[in-house]
Design a protein around this motif. Structure first.
Motif, PDB file in Angstrom:
ATOM      1  N   ASN A  47       0.863  -1.184   0.000  1.00 18.15           N
ATOM      2  CA  ASN A  47       0.000   0.000   0.000  1.00 18.15           C
ATOM      3  C   ASN A  47       0.897   1.230   0.000  1.00 18.15           C
ATOM      4  O   ASN A  47       1.509   1.571   1.006  1.00 18.15           O
ATOM      5  N   GLY A  48       1.016   1.861  -1.170  1.00 15.41           N
ATOM      6  CA  GLY A  48       1.905   3.011  -1.221  1.00 15.41           C
ATOM      7  C   GLY A  48       2.125   3.526  -2.629  1.00 15.41           C
ATOM      8  O   GLY A  48       1.421   3.144  -3.569  1.00 15.41           O
ATOM      9  N   ASN A  49       3.127   4.394  -2.756  1.00 17.95           N
ATOM     10  CA  ASN A  49       3.479   5.011  -4.038  1.00 17.95           C
ATOM     11  C   ASN A  49       4.887   4.607  -4.455  1.00 17.95           C
ATOM     12  O   ASN A  49       5.793   4.537  -3.613  1.00 17.95           O
ATOM     13  N   VAL A  50       5.044   4.374  -5.752  1.00 21.75           N
ATOM     14  CA  VAL A  50       6.353   4.029  -6.318  1.00 21.75           C
ATOM     15  C   VAL A  50       6.648   4.989  -7.457  1.00 21.75           C
ATOM     16  O   VAL A  50       5.794   5.238  -8.312  1.00 21.75           O
ATOM     17  N   LEU A  51       7.867   5.516  -7.476  1.00 26.77           N
ATOM     18  CA  LEU A  51       8.286   6.384  -8.575  1.00 26.77           C
ATOM     19  C   LEU A  51       9.724   6.051  -8.955  1.00 26.77           C
ATOM     20  O   LEU A  51      10.603   5.996  -8.089  1.00 26.77           O
ATOM     21  N   ILE A  52       9.935   5.829 -10.245  1.00 27.62           N
ATOM     22  CA  ILE A  52      11.287   5.644 -10.776  1.00 27.62           C
ATOM     23  C   ILE A  52      11.510   6.707 -11.840  1.00 27.62           C
ATOM     24  O   ILE A  52      10.713   6.837 -12.779  1.00 27.62           O
ATOM     25  N   TYR A  64      -0.802   2.807  -5.395  1.00 25.74           N
ATOM     26  CA  TYR A  64      -1.528   1.548  -5.230  1.00 25.74           C
ATOM     27  C   TYR A  64      -2.007   1.407  -3.788  1.00 25.74           C
ATOM     28  O   TYR A  64      -1.210   1.377  -2.858  1.00 25.74           O
ATOM     29  N   GLY A  65      -3.314   1.372  -3.614  1.00 29.60           N
ATOM     30  CA  GLY A  65      -3.868   1.207  -2.274  1.00 29.60           C
ATOM     31  C   GLY A  65      -4.634   2.433  -1.830  1.00 29.60           C
ATOM     32  O   GLY A  65      -5.161   3.195  -2.655  1.00 29.60           O
ATOM     33  N   LYS A  72     -11.633   3.914   2.226  1.00 27.66           N
ATOM     34  CA  LYS A  72     -11.186   3.327   0.959  1.00 27.66           C
ATOM     35  C   LYS A  72     -10.879   4.407  -0.083  1.00 27.66           C
ATOM     36  O   LYS A  72     -11.180   4.271  -1.278  1.00 27.66           O
ATOM     37  N   THR A  73     -10.232   5.486   0.366  1.00 26.97           N
ATOM     38  CA  THR A  73      -9.842   6.572  -0.533  1.00 26.97           C
ATOM     39  C   THR A  73      -8.574   6.179  -1.296  1.00 26.97           C
ATOM     40  O   THR A  73      -7.547   5.899  -0.677  1.00 26.97           O
ATOM     41  N   PRO A  74      -8.603   6.126  -2.625  1.00 26.18           N
ATOM     42  CA  PRO A  74      -7.421   5.701  -3.385  1.00 26.18           C
ATOM     43  C   PRO A  74      -6.250   6.673  -3.219  1.00 26.18           C
ATOM     44  O   PRO A  74      -6.439   7.887  -3.159  1.00 26.18           O
ATOM     45  N   LEU A  75      -5.068   6.111  -3.148  1.00 25.82           N
ATOM     46  CA  LEU A  75      -3.859   6.931  -3.121  1.00 25.82           C
ATOM     47  C   LEU A  75      -3.654   7.640  -4.451  1.00 25.82           C
ATOM     48  O   LEU A  75      -4.040   7.133  -5.501  1.00 25.82           O
ATOM     49  N   VAL A 202      -1.445  11.460   4.415  1.00 22.96           N
ATOM     50  CA  VAL A 202      -2.270  10.256   4.345  1.00 22.96           C
ATOM     51  C   VAL A 202      -2.222   9.524   5.685  1.00 22.96           C
ATOM     52  O   VAL A 202      -1.291   9.691   6.467  1.00 22.96           O
ATOM     53  N   ASN A 203      -3.225   8.723   5.945  1.00 22.20           N
ATOM     54  CA  ASN A 203      -3.256   7.950   7.186  1.00 22.20           C
ATOM     55  C   ASN A 203      -2.231   6.822   7.142  1.00 22.20           C
ATOM     56  O   ASN A 203      -1.995   6.218   6.089  1.00 22.20           O
ATOM     57  N   GLY A 204      -1.639   6.538   8.277  1.00 20.94           N
ATOM     58  CA  GLY A 204      -0.749   5.395   8.404  1.00 20.94           C
ATOM     59  C   GLY A 204      -1.516   4.181   8.913  1.00 20.94           C
ATOM     60  O   GLY A 204      -2.660   4.288   9.352  1.00 20.94           O
ATOM     61  N   ARG A 205      -0.867   3.045   8.843  1.00 14.06           N
ATOM     62  CA  ARG A 205      -1.499   1.827   9.348  1.00 14.06           C
ATOM     63  C   ARG A 205      -0.437   0.887   9.891  1.00 14.06           C
ATOM     64  O   ARG A 205       0.609   0.686   9.266  1.00 14.06           O
TER      65      ARG A 205
END
Length: 351
Positions: A47-52, A64-65, A72-75, A202-205
């Motif tokens: 659950n997170g963001n990826v950038l290359i 993603y997530g 259930k708010t999309p990232l 964003v909220n953590g978990r």
């Protein structure tokens, strides 16, 4: 090449073209492989963001997530994450900028800058010892764990003290100094969190071993710890940060060289089994063919995980920010390590 190809038999020509296509696909298959990876749940969910990025161009990006698990708010790629110990290299740069101004001397005992420290080690621990975690400080009220400068012991306390030194020599709050750094360098989505802006995050978990979870809203990292583990940014701003730091925009050449040179080594699972160098708030991996700079970050109580990697030969960044943590540390960096492995094997980092 065109003249040579004109006289090749059609079967050989098709074979040549086919091979070139396969090679190109093999080099670029990292996107498909990362897409497939982050959808797996066999080890844990992602659950997170990826950038290359490479040379300022986006090579892969994915949100993603969820940013709010309950709703259930999309990232989104523009979402704000707590970057945890990736805050350290930002604090290190603030220190080094004061070094360039002549306000701080790296080999000076920290007692000069923090005269209220009572322990004898304040007269032997230097600013540099704080930067590369060789101070041995484990508690402000206790002796060092080992003779100063002889071993590596990672602790946020070193960077908490560096934050205080910045405030002392600038006569400003750390918050004001770091926010000015972000502003000057057009990192518009990075900031020191406070009561006013923390709603942007964003909220953590946090996942516990008994299969229960806890959603975390707002900042739980104490204010004094933020220089070590609590700044806020986005994947895009961290890619910008890498470009600025590693291409002479934040420090002069000599200072940058000192930041990325090491005298101490330490092993971290994201970077493999071999101990690699630790500079000033940044790990230096020159044990492999492709040189690598980077750092990791986790604060379980905050519910975030971060990894920021940079490859200077091709000016490539790999940034993974997750708004979740796991009590089982063995799986904490599972996706981050796998994404790194995929990219290293893809050919993207070959000149």
């Amino acid at each position: 090449m065109k003249n040579k190809l004109r006289f090749l038999p059609i079967s050989l020509l098709l074979f040549f073209v086919s091979n070139q296509t396969i090679l190109a696909q093999a080099k670029n298959n990292y996107s498909t492989r990362i897409d497939s990876l982050i959808q797996t749940t066999s080890v844990r969910p992602f659950n997170g963001n990826v950038l290359i990025t490479q040379n300022g161009k986006t090579k892969y990006s994915k949100a993603y997530g969820y940013s709010d698990y309950a709703k259930k708010t999309p990232l989104k790629l523009s979402d704000h994450f707590v970057i945890l110990s990736n805050s350290k290299q930002i604090t290190a740069v603030l220190i080094l900028q004061e070094v360039e101004k002549g306000k701080i001397v790296l080999n000076t005992p920290i007692k000069k800058y923090l005269p209220n420290l009572k322990q004898p080690w304040a007269s032997t621990v230097t600013v540099e010892n704080l930067l590369n975690h060789t101070s041995g400080i484990v508690d402000l009220e206790k002796p060092t764990a080992f003779p100063v400068g002889t071993q590596f012991k990672y602790t946020d306390l070193n960077y908490i003290l560096l934050g205080q030194i910045i405030e002392r020599v600038t006569n400003k709050t750390y918050e004001a100094v770091v926010n000015e750094l972000f502003k000057v360098n057009k990192m518009k989505d990075s900031f020191f969190p406070n009561a006013t802006n923390q709603k942007k995050i964003v909220n953590g978990r946090e996942y516990f071993k008994n299969n229960t979870t806890k959603e975390i809203q707002g900042i739980v990292v104490p204010k004094e710890r933020i220089p070590a583990a609590g700044l806020v940014s986005t994947v895009k701003d961290l890619a910008l940060w890498n470009s600025l730091l590693h291409n002479g925009k934040l420090l002069n050449e000599a200072t940058y060289s000192r930041m990325t040179t090491y005298s101490i080594t330490n092993q971290h699972p994201v970077f493999g089994d071999t101990a690699i160098g630790y500079g000033y708030g940044i790990r230096v991996n020159d044990k492999t063919k492709i040189k690598e700079f980077g750092h990791t970050g986790i604060v379980p109580d905050q519910g975030f995980t971060s990894v920021n990697l940079y490859y200077p030969e091709t000016k490539t960044s790999i940034i993974v920010l997750e708004n979740q943590t796991f009590e089982n540390f063995d799986i904490t960096y599972y996706f981050e390590a796998k994404i790194r492995e995929i990219v290293l094997k893809s050919g993207l980092l070959k000149k």
